[in-house]
Design a protein around this motif. Structure first.
Motif, mmCIF file in Angstrom:
data_model
loop_
_atom_site.group_PDB
_atom_site.id
_atom_site.type_symbol
_atom_site.label_atom_id
_atom_site.label_comp_id
_atom_site.label_asym_id
_atom_site.label_seq_id
_atom_site.Cartn_x
_atom_site.Cartn_y
_atom_site.Cartn_z
ATOM 1 N N GLU C 271 -12.872 -40.633 14.939
ATOM 2 C CA GLU C 271 -12.498 -39.249 15.212
ATOM 3 C C GLU C 271 -11.434 -38.730 14.264
ATOM 4 N N PHE C 273 -11.680 -36.550 12.197
ATOM 5 C CA PHE C 273 -11.773 -35.097 11.991
ATOM 6 C C PHE C 273 -11.073 -34.312 13.085
ATOM 7 N N TRP D 59 -13.230 -23.213 16.787
ATOM 8 C CA TRP D 59 -12.331 -24.278 17.221
ATOM 9 C C TRP D 59 -12.775 -24.745 18.602
ATOM 10 N N PHE D 81 -19.879 -33.232 17.348
ATOM 11 C CA PHE D 81 -19.099 -32.515 16.344
ATOM 12 C C PHE D 81 -18.977 -33.322 15.056
ATOM 13 N N ALA D 82 -19.030 -34.620 15.164
ATOM 14 C CA ALA D 82 -19.019 -35.439 13.953
ATOM 15 C C ALA D 82 -20.242 -35.100 13.105
ATOM 16 N N ASN D 85 -19.945 -31.445 11.715
ATOM 17 C CA ASN D 85 -19.049 -31.452 10.564
ATOM 18 C C ASN D 85 -19.734 -31.976 9.323
ATOM 19 N N GLU D 89 -20.484 -29.723 5.983
ATOM 20 C CA GLU D 89 -19.830 -30.097 4.733
ATOM 21 C C GLU D 89 -20.884 -30.430 3.672
ATOM 22 N N LYS D 95 -14.763 -25.949 3.807
ATOM 23 C CA LYS D 95 -13.941 -26.719 4.744
ATOM 24 C C LYS D 95 -12.876 -25.783 5.300
ATOM 25 N N VAL D 98 -13.806 -25.028 10.619
ATOM 26 C CA VAL D 98 -14.253 -25.671 11.850
ATOM 27 C C VAL D 98 -13.180 -26.650 12.300
#
Lengths: 271, 321, 275, 136
Positions: C271, C273, D59, D81-82, D85, D89, D95, D98
């Motif tokens: 995590e 990020f 967010w 969310f990983a 992202n 990207e 970048k 988010v």
């Protein structure tokens, strides 16, 4: 070239819920100048920003407003349910064909309907009553699940008092205070047992009602060329261009929505 | 027949880009260009010019409805004769006394369609089955045939007025034309279509439809690439200034195409949808307008992901396969 | 190979293991999906290097029927993924596994997804036809190459590819995992994205289509091949396959019992990020 | 003023925002809060949609791992969310548009700090250009 895609903007004169559960809303809107139609035709109603959808005209041609009763089902109809008096909407029409009223002259007319499909039949009924002497017996059989789901019921209760008209209203089950028929439309139709001879039949209702009424009609001896129904399909353009509402080579929006039973029987069952 | 220098036509086309919107095959698809074009059988057909994938039909602004104004007239250049004919087939459905489709018709009426004869037809072409062919002029204001650095031209006044008359074709040109035409036509497979409309109609409930349609994925590739498919969807888009009502290509192969708000779908499976596509082209179209709604361009055959071959289907249903 | 497929198919019919078999037959341009309902028809089955459609796409149409499928590695992995997502029952599907020699386009070039294929041999099958083939060690060289480009170049590439799309949804329909009752692009309320071919709408479609494949894509490449407009989309799903493998140690379609990676979690998930 | 669409989980981050308010921690008014039952309830489509409709940033904030009101919602969210992202990207989306965070109901201070941080990050960037719905 007249642009058939352009709606006319009209104001909502009245907007009210028909049924206690607020699933049905009636709007009466201004009638644009020069707007003339016959019972059975429909309009495309625009809620700008949401889209357009087709609705049968429930007002009689002689009335000075256009009436639509709308079941809340999708994206556009939900927005129509938000309408209040004074709001502006777009309408295009009249579109489609109409009940073959010319054929009805000097004949008996039997109207069979269920649920909120009654809209254009109100238009038809009032149209026939305007020049009552041109037709022989007029019988209406109309049913709904509950009394409050019967469209325009106060008006129908008034019409019931007329001598020159036979009205049978029915609801699916007993309700306190309900003194008319109880039972499904096909059963009531069988009970009323109207003569098929010299009679045109107009039938509109939900698929289940149609399915169970058809055998009764056959039993009563109505030939399919004297049975008319109004179809519903998903529509966009309303003028036979966008393609989605065809049944065989006919477009429901342009060549319908009124079809005779014998014509329907020649077409693929895509309705 | 006239003969006009290629470069004269190419130059003229670039000049005309000032007053016309030029649509032509470019990088494999028909698109709007500045007068350039590419000699090819484009993937996206000529209908893109007259029935674009996305088109505004009206605006709702400050409580008023505004018709979308007319744009410059269109020149559709360098398509194959099958695409030119396809546009005239769409016109049959759009031309309608009571409800004319103004957005298509006003483009079509002022537009000019110039096709280039198809000297090397593909393996999937079957245009000659439908009463026209690789050198057909139907639907074109002019048909060009490449010969060395000339085009041989069969055209109407509208074309010659814009592009000049060139010179009278020579005897050898006419011979060249006839020969090239014969050679091209011979390469094309002919599918029997006699009484196809009636045959299809009589088999509408035939269980064979289930077999035929099974492999169809119900994507819209065939209908979007088809030069005669014109179905569209209309939707409202919200903009900062109001509402833009637009129409988009739609496809009868999509399940939501006919799905009603209630959830009921009169054409619920691939069987009904494929049947409707075939019936519309080969039975309903002839019934309504006296012409088949197909030009045999073969795009739906080439680009179908699962190799659904309409030629095979017609052979099965037409009773010859 | 073809003979052995037919033989196994015939046997499966004879032993009552299947009522219907989805396989490849001779099409007019290349191999085409065929549906066989009686054993006499098994001779229509073929196998060549144009069998690139993922036949698992059709399986849900025959739910409740004993359905056989002629499956190469990626098809079989999609079947497994569908079983893992409870779209099919393992016992309803009879997998005739075919170790895949790699599929080729009309010019005879091997497809990208085949070039890097790690599982040409179905990891799960009921019967395997032919010798097992070793896959390559998948390390996503194409994805790494794309990642090494500057962000602006990547965005440009993504935009140029998306622009070619005409929204015919051939990619969606060709994909066995795109089985939603209502696709998000078709939803009117809420309307996630606008219809039409504006760049942002097309990007929306491509991003979310790819996103929805995370942990479910077997990298068969049928989506990209189905595209009539030659839009490149595999680089998106392949990236997600790589991420899912690196982040969650998951490879799609190996184990019908394994939970899809976005349908589960580990307390140890990275995590960095998160703020 | 930049606009950040904030999806705050009802049990932790939203309460954290509340606490920031009652504690009178100052933070810039750039967020438009959407209260969700759990960060696990945030469909990644919401994030795509918010960016598409013009948000300067999105967010998502939920409970710390292990503290989820529904036990595990935020763990699922973390995986989603990983991937989100990574995908954004990968295609070259800027970048810094988010954000994800874990903020508990007692972290009013952290809430205010996070908003400030997001504002700084977003203001470093030029106006949004990529992935915007047409509006003219």
């Amino acid at each position: 070239m007249k642009n058939p895609y352009l709606p006319v903007i009209v104001k909502v004169k009245r907007a009210y819920f028909e049924s206690d559960d607020r699933s049905l809303k009636t709007i009466d809107v201004e009638k644009p100048e020069g707007f003339s139609f016959l019972p059975g035709q429909f309009c495309e109603i625009s809620i700008f920003g949401r889209g357009e959808a087709p609705f049968g005209i429930a007002s009689a041609p002689s009335e000075d407003f256009l009436r639509f009763t709308i079941n809340k089902a999708g994206y556009v109809t939900t927005a129509i349910h938000w309408l209040e008096e004074g709001d502006e909407i777009g309408i295009r029409g009249p579109l489609g064909n109409y009940y073959p009223v010319e054929l009805f002259e000097r004949k008996n007319v039997l109207i069979v309907s269920g649920g909120f499909a009654f809209t254009t039949l109100r238009s038809l009924l009032l149209y026939l009553l305007e020049e009552r002497e041109r037709y022989k017996n007029i019988i209406l059989i109309y049913g709904a699940r509950r009394p409050d789901l019967l469209l325009y019921r106060e008006e129908l209760f008034e019409l019931e008092k007329r001598e020159d008209l036979e009205i049978h209203l029915t609801v699916d089950t007993e309700f306190p205070g309900w003194t008319r028929h109880v039972g499904f439309v096909p059963q009531v139709l069988e009970r009323v047992n109207p003569p098929a001879e010299d009679t045109y039949l107009v039938m509109c209702g939900p698929p289940a009602m149609i399915k169970f009424t058809l055998p009764v009609i056959e039993k009563l001896g109505f030939p399919p060329e004297r049975v008319f129904t109004s179809l519903e399909r998903r529509m966009k353009c309303g003028i036979g261009k966008c393609g989605r509402c065809n049944i065989g080579p006919y477009y429901v929006c342009r060549d319908g929505p009124v079809f005779s039973l014998d014509k329907l029987r020649t077409l693929p069952r895509e309705y | 027949m006239r003969r006009i220098k290629k470069e004269a036509i190419e130059k003229k086309l670039k000049e005309l880009a000032k007053d016309y919107r030029i649509f032509a095959p470019m990088n494999g698809d028909v698109k709007e260009t500045g007068g350039e074009f590419e000699e090819c059988f484009p993937r996206l057909s000529g209908k893109c010019a007259f029935l674009p994938p996305e088109e505004e039909i009206l605006r709702y602004k400050d409580g008023k409805v505004e018709e979308t104004p007319e744009d410059k007239p269109i020149i559709l250049f360098g398509i194959r004769p099958c695409d030119a004919r396809a546009i005239s087939l769409i016109e049959l459905a759009m031309r309608d006394e009571k409800f004319p489709d103004v957005y298509f018709l006003r483009k079509k009426e002022k537009g000019i369609i110039i096709s280039i004869a198809c000297k090397e037809p593909g393996d999937t072409c079957f245009c000659t089955s439908f009463g026209h062919g690789p050198f057909s002029t139907q639907g074109s204001d002019a048909l060009l045939v490449e010969k060395d650095d000339y085009y041989l031209v069969l055209g109407n006044e509208k074309f010659f007025k814009l592009f000049g008359e060139g010179e009278e074709a020579r005897e050898e040109d006419k011979e060249y034309f006839e020969e090239a035409k014969k050679r091209a036509e011979e390469k094309i497979e002919k599918i029997p279509v006699d009484n196809l409309g009636e045959k299809l109609l009589s088999r509408i409930e035939d269980p064979v439809w289930e077999k035929i349609s099974r492999k169809c994925l119900n994507c819209g590739a065939c209908t979007f690439l088809c030069p005669t498919c014109y179905c569209f969807d209309i939707q409202d888009l919200e903009r900062s200034w109001g509402v833009s009502r637009r129409r988009y290509w739609d496809s009868c192969m999509f399940s939501i195409y006919t799905k009603e708000a209630s959830g009921h779908n009169p054409r619920p499976t691939h069987r009904e949808r494929v049947r409707n596509r075939i019936m519309h082209k080969f039975s309903y179209y002839p019934y309504l307008y006296g012409e088949f709604g197909c030009t045999g361009c073969g795009r739906c055959v080439v680009y179908c992901p699962v190799n659904f071959d309409i030629r095979e289907v017609l052979k099965i249903l037409g009773g010859s396969g | 190979m073809i003979e052995r497929i037919r033989e196994e198919a015939r046997k499966a019919f004879e032993e009552g293991k299947i009522e219907i078999l989805i396989g490849f037959g001779r099409g007019t341009l290349r191999a085409t999906p065929i549906f066989i309902e009686k054993k006499e028809d098994v001779d229509k089955l073929i196998w060549d290097d144009t069998c690139w459609i993922n036949l698992a796409t059709y399986l849900r149409r025959f739910r409740g029927k004993k359905t056989g499928i002629v499956a190469k590695g990626c098809d079989a992995r999609s079947v497994v993924a569908l079983i893992a997502e409870k779209q099919l029952k393992r016992e309803d599907v009879y997998i005739i596994g075919v170790p895949c020699q790699g599929m080729k386009n009309e010019k005879g070039e091997e497809f990208l997804s085949c070039r890097y294929c790690e599982y040409p041999t179905p990891p799960v099958y009921d019967v395997l036809v032919g010798e097992k083939r070793e896959g390559k060690k998948e390390n996503y060289p194409d994805v790494s190459e794309f990642e090494s480009m500057p962000p602006e170049k990547r965005w440009e590439f993504f935009s140029e590819e998306a622009k070619k799309c005409i929204r015919c949804y051939a990619c969606r329909e060709a994909c066995p995992m795109c089985y939603c009752e209502e696709c998000f692009v078709d939803s009117l309320d809420p309307r996630w994205l606008e219809p039409g071919l504006s760049l942002s709408s097309l990007q929306f479609w491509h991003l979310v289509r790819a996103y929805h494949q995370a942990g479910r894509c077997s990298d068969c490449g049928a989506c990209e091949r189905a595209c009539p407009m030659d839009v490149k989309i595999l680089y998106l799903t392949r990236k997600l396959n790589k991420e899912v493998r690196e982040l969650f140690g998951f490879v799609t379609g190996l184990d019908p019992e394994a939970l899809p990676p976005l349908g589960t979690y580990s307390t140890e998930d990275k995590e960095e990020f998160i703020l | 003023m930049k606009k950040v669409i904030a999806f705050l989980c009802n049990w932790c981050s939203y309460a954290g925002a509340d606490l920031a308010g009652v504690s009178r921690f100052q933070y810039p008014p750039i967020t438009r809060t959407i209260r969700v039952p759990c960060s696990g309830r945030v469909n990644p489509l919401y994030l795509f949609k918010a960016l598409y409709e013009g948000a300067d940033a999105v967010w998502v904030s939920g409970c710390h791992p292990g503290d989820c009101h529904y036990q595990t919602g935020n763990y699922y969210a973390r995986r989603r969310f990983a991937i989100f992202n990574a995908l954004m990207e990968y295609v070259g989306f800027e970048k810094g548009r988010v954000f994800f965070s874990w903020i508990s109901a007692s972290e009013g201070k952290k809430f205010a700090e996070t908003v400030k941080h997001i504002k700084e990050e977003v203001e470093k960037l030029p106006p949004r250009q990529k992935f915007l719905r047409e509006n003219d």
